[in-house]
Design a protein around this motif. Structure first.
Motif, PDB file in Angstrom:
ATOM      1  N   GLY A 130     -26.365 -34.506  59.983  1.00 40.24           N
ATOM      2  CA  GLY A 130     -27.794 -34.185  59.916  1.00 40.24           C
ATOM      3  C   GLY A 130     -28.125 -32.970  60.769  1.00 40.24           C
ATOM      4  O   GLY A 130     -28.912 -32.117  60.381  1.00 40.24           O
ATOM      5  N   ILE A 131     -27.494 -32.883  61.935  1.00 41.79           N
ATOM      6  CA  ILE A 131     -27.735 -31.726  62.806  1.00 41.79           C
ATOM      7  C   ILE A 131     -27.266 -30.444  62.121  1.00 41.79           C
ATOM      8  O   ILE A 131     -27.957 -29.430  62.125  1.00 41.79           O
ATOM      9  CB  ILE A 131     -27.039 -31.925  64.162  1.00 41.79           C
ATOM     10  CG1 ILE A 131     -27.769 -33.008  64.954  1.00 41.79           C
ATOM     11  CG2 ILE A 131     -26.993 -30.628  64.955  1.00 41.79           C
ATOM     12  CD1 ILE A 131     -27.149 -33.342  66.283  1.00 41.79           C
ATOM     13  N   GLY A 134     -29.751 -29.236  59.957  1.00 42.10           N
ATOM     14  CA  GLY A 134     -31.062 -28.962  60.549  1.00 42.10           C
ATOM     15  C   GLY A 134     -32.074 -30.056  60.258  1.00 42.10           C
ATOM     16  O   GLY A 134     -33.271 -29.812  60.246  1.00 42.10           O
ATOM     17  N   VAL A 135     -31.563 -31.259  60.045  1.00 47.88           N
ATOM     18  CA  VAL A 135     -32.457 -32.385  59.764  1.00 47.88           C
ATOM     19  C   VAL A 135     -33.078 -32.860  61.067  1.00 47.88           C
ATOM     20  O   VAL A 135     -32.420 -32.860  62.096  1.00 47.88           O
ATOM     21  CB  VAL A 135     -31.656 -33.542  59.121  1.00 47.88           C
ATOM     22  CG1 VAL A 135     -32.451 -34.834  59.136  1.00 47.88           C
ATOM     23  CG2 VAL A 135     -31.252 -33.188  57.701  1.00 47.88           C
ATOM     24  N   TYR A 136     -34.365 -33.204  61.037  1.00 44.79           N
ATOM     25  CA  TYR A 136     -34.905 -33.828  62.238  1.00 44.79           C
ATOM     26  C   TYR A 136     -35.554 -35.177  62.002  1.00 44.79           C
ATOM     27  O   TYR A 136     -36.242 -35.707  62.856  1.00 44.79           O
ATOM     28  CB  TYR A 136     -35.798 -32.870  63.034  1.00 44.79           C
ATOM     29  CG  TYR A 136     -36.967 -32.239  62.308  1.00 44.79           C
ATOM     30  CD1 TYR A 136     -36.810 -31.045  61.626  1.00 44.79           C
ATOM     31  CD2 TYR A 136     -38.215 -32.822  62.352  1.00 44.79           C
ATOM     32  CE1 TYR A 136     -37.884 -30.440  60.991  1.00 44.79           C
ATOM     33  CE2 TYR A 136     -39.299 -32.229  61.720  1.00 44.79           C
ATOM     34  CZ  TYR A 136     -39.123 -31.036  61.041  1.00 44.79           C
ATOM     35  OH  TYR A 136     -40.184 -30.447  60.419  1.00 44.79           O
TER      36      TYR A 136
END
Lengths: 180, 192, 666
Positions: A130-131, A134-136
């Protein structure tokens, strides 16, 4: 107006006010993705469906597809599930799930209850992939083209309006771009 | 947007527009073992200088968000791997963009930000210098003559005849005398 | 029915403010004594109805009237009574009513303490404040009425006050912050009244100064309380985050400080008049800007109120009207505000100018950093950047350094002209002593060359020695030290204390940034961790219950050099009604250092994660601000503000706008 210098404060204020007025209508919460037009990051992750076999980008479809970040804890994901279900039924586009920071059993259970719109479910249990994306936070939705390049990203829940007004045109644009 | 179950209620309240948002009240404690204290200091420094991508406005150190904890873990990993601060910054930048840097990069678009304060200072100093120079150059000022408008560059000020009467010392003495006599009828004039 | 009473009172307050905004103003313009004389009664009326309104809201909280939307979303039957009452300012609508009530309070204060001022002037001041009050009350009635009902199905219980706000500081921080903030509208009204009448003289400055000082001193306390609260509540030992919501009050504070200094020159020497007025307008504008940012959601902040664009549009419209109008008025009228006297290029006026320069540049830089992300986003078509503490510290610290250098020289220099020889005589030894002691002491204490500490020590000693030297010179020819000290005016002591406090705050901020240490550990009961000279032994946790929360409370035994020092009890709380977890720190605060412990969460084997901090000198930050505020208040009590009675004829004032002392005596 002979003392034009005395009007400098009001001029500065006017400029600031215009910016603040514009600022009122800006969305400061949705980060534009820096990954647009970049290839989907490489990964080597388990899937919900295929036991111990590790998936890589090679396992992804050769045509444009949706990559949806979801989790069983995520309420908006429940909300957008029917949209993906109907897209799947109509065969609009392949949908890949990224099960983000979830437990396998909870995720399977959720799919059993609510229906499984995903062609494949990649497991990102510690959020590391996810990082790279760029997932938050779930839900987030990417559109990836046939060459594995990210072309579009939507942050947050997808409702019918967003589906019709943003996602479908984006899919059409990718397909058109791919053909030309 | 509802991200995690524990923030559900908070988020519901938020959506209905009811909440005063002082979100990160829960202290974040990560227990990471470092080889050197220099590494630990770098970890804290870096966690303080990156902004949590999902929170309201908080650095990674103070953010309760799930992704903030993940990012702290990544910073920890990269420090142990011996990556430099620049490499770690690049890692964050290539995934989340400029938003996560609390120290904006110096680019063409941020020149005004970084050098704006210096510009203000020089501009202000120039204006102040002009005020002082005009006040000092005006020979009248030294002998207590009212200089016309020292604060603002103001041509019209020159049209006014300076009202020359008493020196500042005299005026101060007058003030002193008057303030010792609270209800003196002459105090009418001090005010003017 | 009772909430409707509050609503009705609010509507009446609005109507009366409309009357207050126009009748006395027109009266003053036409010299109609009757119309002007309505200013005071109308002000009292506005205040009374605002008070009724506020009281009704408080009553609705105490009575658990959850049919009122605002109560339902900010209270709960389990909430302790003192938080029920203070929950009035726990959310947007109620806090705005409280804010408006504060304005009413300041208006009433102007009514009471304005006997010495001419009626025409008082009428104008109150009318301007009345107009501000029109904007505030209309805003509430139109967009955020605290008395809105949830009918026909009110909830059985409320959603509870945000857990982060359930703290003693919440009872005192918003009132002091609001009071200070709103106080700047008094000075603003004075400035506008001066622009309208064209009358700005020593008397005006003398009326203005106590109000400016009072508002500024209270704002100092409000800011300081907010910082202290953040420090012990947020759990990571931070005391200033440069958040977009924190910055506008700091800008107001800096501009207020500039204004106080500029007012001094305006009063004593009749200079910087139009500049003082501009500062008053800017300080008030920055307070409105703070309201705007907090309540419109313009910038993403930790503690903004929930957002609603219509509110933002309304406040921005109000801001544009009142500040834009004021600045245009300023541009038109400022040429009439003439300086009475000049000054030499080396004089106290020049140092005050330099002080103003630094403070205004600092304010502008903070505003730039605060608004830059928004401008960037608008200009770049959606790209987001963040401007955070690294930027603000880089800009702010050097500017404050320059300010502190000037702080020692300004008070010693003389009005009009000061000789370099005079300064050298007064400051030569001071400089030598400050530099030598400021270098030697840190080096001896640390056996190192700590540049940050040396810089801090030299600057702090520089100011403190110069104060001592100044006092010594001033009392040199008095019979005894005591009588000498007594002979110094109160306002001089006010200034000296405030300067001392500022230096203490700055020194505390620098030193704590340099010397704070922290460590995060995972401890089982009985294990301990070392930090600095201290050993923290974790004794385990126990379950405790509060009025509306449950908590795990850890016992941490602190020892120093093997000897028992103190027990600390950090908690991990869960607020039952809202299900919000919070941390409660265990703090041992001493003059020279704080021990600060935070309980994390329980991991495997019953071990708990926790962070322990040693934060030297952190308390100086807040103690210093108490000196600043006390100094400001002390200056208000100077007897010359009470002695100065002016009963002049209003005709003269109108006939000779902007006349100088000199001009009039002719």
């Amino acid at each position: 107006m002979k003392n034009f210098k005395l009007y400098i404060p009001v001029a500065v204020f006017a400029v600031l006010a215009v910016f603040m007025w514009q600022g009122l209508f800006l969305d400061t919460r949705t980060l534009p993705s820096v990954l647009i037009d970049r290839p989907l990051p490489e990964f080597e992750l388990r899937s919900l469906e295929m036991g111990d076999r590790l998936l890589t980008t090679a396992d992804l479809p050769d045509e444009p597809f949706i990559l949806n970040i979801w989790g069983s804890y995520c309420l908006p994901c429940l909300q957008e599930n029917p949209i993906f279900m109907s897209a799947k039924e109509r065969g609009i586009i392949p949908i890949i799930g990224l099960n983000y920071k979830d437990r396998d059993d909870a995720a399977r259970n959720w799919l059993d209850i609510n229906g499984n719109p995903f062609d494949l479910n990649i497991i990102d249990d510690n959020g590391r992939y996810g990082i790279d994306l760029g997932v938050y936070g779930a839900p987030e939705t990417f559109l990836v083209d046939a060459n594995g390049v990210i072309r579009f990203k939507h942050i947050g829940v997808i409702n019918y309006r967003i589906w019709e007004d943003e996602i479908m045109p984006a899919i059409a644009a990718i397909r058109a771009g791919g053909n030309s | 947007m509802i991200r995690r179950p524990q923030t559900l209620l908070l988020s519901l309240l938020l959506m209905t527009g009811l909440l005063f948002l002082v979100s990160p009240v829960q202290a974040q404690v990560d227990v990471y073992e470092f080889e050197t204290t220099a590494q630990e200091q770098r970890f804290r420094q870096l966690s303080n200088e990156f902004r949590c991508p999902m929170c309201q406005n908080a650095n990674l150190t103070s953010s309760p968000g799930g992704v903030a904890a993940d990012l702290r873990r990544e910073i920890y990993r990269m420090i142990l791997e011996g990556q430099t601060d620049a490499e770690i910054e690049q890692f964050m930048l290539s995934r989340y963009g400029d938003f996560v840097l609390y120290r904006p990069r110096l680019t063409l678009q941020t020149v005004l930000l970084w050098f704006g304060p210096l510009l203000f200072l020089l501009l202000g100093a120039w204006v102040a210098w002009n005020i002082i120079r005009r006040s000092a150059e005006n020979p009248a000022s030294a002998s207590g003559i009212s200089a016309s408008d020292t604060e603002d560059e103001n041509n019209s000020g020159k049209d006014h005849a300076p009202a020359v009467v008493i020196s500042s010392e005299e005026r101060e003495r007058l003030n002193r005398l008057l303030s010792d006599m609270p209800s003196a009828p002459t105090s009418d004039n001090t005010g003017r | 029915m009772i909430p409707e009473l509050g609503n009705f009172a609010l509507i009446l307050a609005f109507c009366l403010s409309v009357l207050l905004g126009f009748i006395p103003m027109i009266g003053a313009a036409r010299n109609n004594v009757l119309w002007m004389s309505l200013a005071r009664p109308l002000t009292v009326g506005v205040f009374v109805f605002l008070s009724i309104s506020l009281f009704v809201l408080g009553y609705s909280f105490v009575a658990d009237d959850f049919s009122v939307q605002f109560v339902a979303s900010h209270s709960n039957t389990m909430l302790p009574i003192y938080y029920k009452i203070t929950a009035v300012w726990g959310g947007h609508e109620g806090s705005f009513l409280f804010w408006t009530w504060m304005l009413g309070g300041w208006m009433l204060a102007v009514c009471i303490f304005s006997k010495a001022m001419p009626d025409e002037f008082v009428a104008r001041v109150l009318a301007i404040m009345g107009l501000i009050c029109v904007g505030y009350t209309l805003f509430m009635l139109a967009t955020s009425n605290p008395f809105d009902r949830v009918l026909p199905f009110p909830p059985a219980d409320g959603a509870d006050l945000n857990a982060a706000l359930q703290d003693f500081a919440f009872i005192i921080h918003p009132p002091s912050l609001y009071m200070g903030y709103v106080g700047f509208s008094v000075v603003f009204a004075f400035a506008i009244a001066a622009l309208i009448s064209g009358r700005l003289d020593a008397a005006w400055a003398r009326w203005c100064r106590p109000w400016a000082n009072a508002a500024w001193a209270i704002l100092t306390l409000g800011l300081s309380l907010g910082s202290w609260w953040a420090y012990y509540e947020l759990g990571w030992g931070g005391w200033w985050a440069w958040d977009p919501v924190e910055n506008p009050p700091l800008i107001t504070w800096l501009l207020g400080a500039a204004m106080i200094h500029s007012l001094a020159a305006t009063e004593k020497r009749g200079v910087f008049k139009s500049w003082t007025v501009l500062l008053a307008i800017m300080a008030f504008a920055s307070s409105l800007l703070g309201t705007f940012i907090t309540r419109s959601g313009l910038l993403t902040s930790v503690h903004a109120f929930a957002t609603d664009p219509t509110r933002g549009v309304y406040i921005l419209g109000f801001l544009a009207l009142i500040i834009g109008g004021s600045l245009i008025l300023y541009a038109v009228r400022a040429p009439q505000l003439k300086s009475e006297f000049g000054f030499g290029s080396f004089s106290r006026e020049v140092f005050l100018l330099a002080n103003n320069l630094i403070l205004v540049v600092a304010s502008a830089a903070i505003l730039l950093g605060t608004l830059y992300p928004m401008v960037y986003q608008a200009m770049s078509g959606g790209d987001l950047i963040s401007v955070g503490p690294p930027f603000f510290n880089t800009i702010f610290v050097p500017l404050m350094g320059i300010l502190v250098v000037l702080m020692a020289i300004g008070p010693i220099s003389r009005w009009k002209r000061t000789s370099f020889a005079h300064l050298r005589a007064q400051l030569g030894k001071v400089a030598i002593a400050a530099v030598s002691l400021g270098v030697v002491i840190p080096v001896l204490l640390t056996m190192d060359v700590p540049f940050g500490t040396i810089g801090t020590a030299v600057l702090a000693l520089w100011v403190i020695f110069s104060m001592a030297s100044d006092i010594k010179t001033k009392i040199a020819n008095k019979s005894s030290v005591v009588s000498g000290l007594r002979s110094l005016p109160v306002s001089y002591w006010g200034m000296t204390l405030a300067h001392f406090g500022f230096v203490m705050t700055m020194a505390g901020a620098c030193l704590t940034s340099i010397y704070s240490i922290e460590r995060s550990v995972l401890l089982q009961a009985g294990q301990s961790a070392e930090l600095g000279r201290y050993t923290f032994r974790f004794e385990g946790t126990r379950y405790v219950e509060g009025p509306n929360f449950i908590a795990d409370e850890a016992t941490i035994v602190v020892s120093r050099g093997g000897e028992f020092y103190k027990n600390l009890y950090p908690q991990k709380r869960l607020y039952v009604a809202s299900g919000t977890p919070t941390s409660q720190m265990g703090i041992d605060g001493r003059f020279l250092r704080d021990l600060f412990t935070t309980l994390g969460d329980q991991r495997e084997n019953g071990a708990w994660s926790m962070t322990v901090y040693v934060k030297p000198f952190v308390r100086w930050i807040w103690i210093g601000t108490i000196f600043i505020a006390f100094g400001g208040i002390l200056a208000v009590t100077d007897k010359r503000y009470r002695q100065f009675k002016v009963k002049q004829s209003e005709k003269v004032a109108r006939d000779n706008p902007g006349t100088t002392l000199a001009g009039e005596i002719v």
